[in-house]
Design a protein around this motif. Structure first.
Motif, PDB file in Angstrom:
ATOM      1  N   LEU A  11       0.823  -1.211   0.000  1.00  0.00           N
ATOM      2  CA  LEU A  11       0.000   0.000   0.000  1.00  0.00           C
ATOM      3  C   LEU A  11       0.861   1.266   0.000  1.00  0.00           C
ATOM      4  O   LEU A  11       0.570   2.220  -0.728  1.00  0.00           O
ATOM      5  CB  LEU A  11      -0.945   0.002   1.205  1.00  0.00           C
ATOM      6  N   GLU A  12       1.925   1.245   0.797  1.00  0.00           N
ATOM      7  CA  GLU A  12       2.837   2.394   0.812  1.00  0.00           C
ATOM      8  C   GLU A  12       3.494   2.583  -0.553  1.00  0.00           C
ATOM      9  O   GLU A  12       3.673   3.712  -1.014  1.00  0.00           O
ATOM     10  CB  GLU A  12       3.900   2.219   1.899  1.00  0.00           C
ATOM     11  N   GLY A  13       3.849   1.484  -1.201  1.00  0.00           N
ATOM     12  CA  GLY A  13       4.472   1.555  -2.513  1.00  0.00           C
ATOM     13  C   GLY A  13       3.537   2.126  -3.565  1.00  0.00           C
ATOM     14  O   GLY A  13       3.947   2.924  -4.422  1.00  0.00           O
ATOM     15  N   VAL A  14       2.268   1.739  -3.519  1.00  0.00           N
ATOM     16  CA  VAL A  14       1.294   2.289  -4.466  1.00  0.00           C
ATOM     17  C   VAL A  14       1.135   3.784  -4.228  1.00  0.00           C
ATOM     18  O   VAL A  14       1.105   4.579  -5.176  1.00  0.00           O
ATOM     19  CB  VAL A  14      -0.062   1.552  -4.357  1.00  0.00           C
ATOM     20  N   ALA A  15       1.068   4.194  -2.957  1.00  0.00           N
ATOM     21  CA  ALA A  15       0.955   5.625  -2.637  1.00  0.00           C
ATOM     22  C   ALA A  15       2.181   6.386  -3.146  1.00  0.00           C
ATOM     23  O   ALA A  15       2.049   7.485  -3.709  1.00  0.00           O
ATOM     24  CB  ALA A  15       0.777   5.823  -1.131  1.00  0.00           C
ATOM     25  N   GLU A  16       3.360   5.813  -2.956  1.00  0.00           N
ATOM     26  CA  GLU A  16       4.591   6.459  -3.437  1.00  0.00           C
ATOM     27  C   GLU A  16       4.587   6.583  -4.958  1.00  0.00           C
ATOM     28  O   GLU A  16       4.971   7.616  -5.516  1.00  0.00           O
ATOM     29  CB  GLU A  16       5.823   5.648  -3.006  1.00  0.00           C
TER      30      GLU A  16
END
Length: 146
Positions: A11-16
């Protein structure tokens, strides 16, 4: 070989990726606002995918204290939240406690007395809910709540 990436990191990677790779190519102001909202949602969801065991246990213990105050005020709810779960299973105790709290709050709402144990139970329930709300608000990573 397929690797396993923790859901939080995914999820953090998609946000980034939305922030670094997509946002620079969005010209429409409304679309950019929506994109930022999605980024914020993903970052906050990433932090809530899995609770730390200590957090779950602390909330389960706090629920037990609130429910004890409600029982002292006359609510005839379950004697011990999580009685059906092993004592070490804080998640089950928390789930049982939240279900019991819902019933207890409905009972409390029907009480008109303001003195003694009922008032103490109201204060305990209000404090528990406010503390939980404050904890959750503190966890939010957003410009909206800064």
């Amino acid at each position: 070989m397929l690797s396993t990436v923790p859901v939080q990191r995914l999820l953090e990677g998609v946000a980034e990726a939305l922030h670094a790779d997509v946002a620079p190519h969005v010209d429409d102001r409304f679309a950019l606002m929506q994109l930022r909202a999605i980024e914020e949602l993903l970052v906050n969801l990433a932090g809530r995918v899995a609770w730390e065991p200590a957090e779950v246990a602390a909330e389960a213990d706090g629920l037990g204290d609130v429910l004890a105050a409600l029982r002292a005020a006359g609510w005839a709810g379950p004697a011990a939240p999580g009685a059906t779960a092993p004592p070490a299973d804080a998640a089950a105790r928390r789930a049982d406690g939240l279900a019991a709290l819902r019933e207890a709050l409905a009972w409390l709402a029907a009480r008109e007395e303001d003195g003694g144990a009922v008032a103490a139970a109201r204060e305990a329930a209000t404090a528990f809910l406010r503390e939980g709300n404050d904890r959750e608000r503190a966890r939010l990573r957003s410009g909206m709540y800064a």
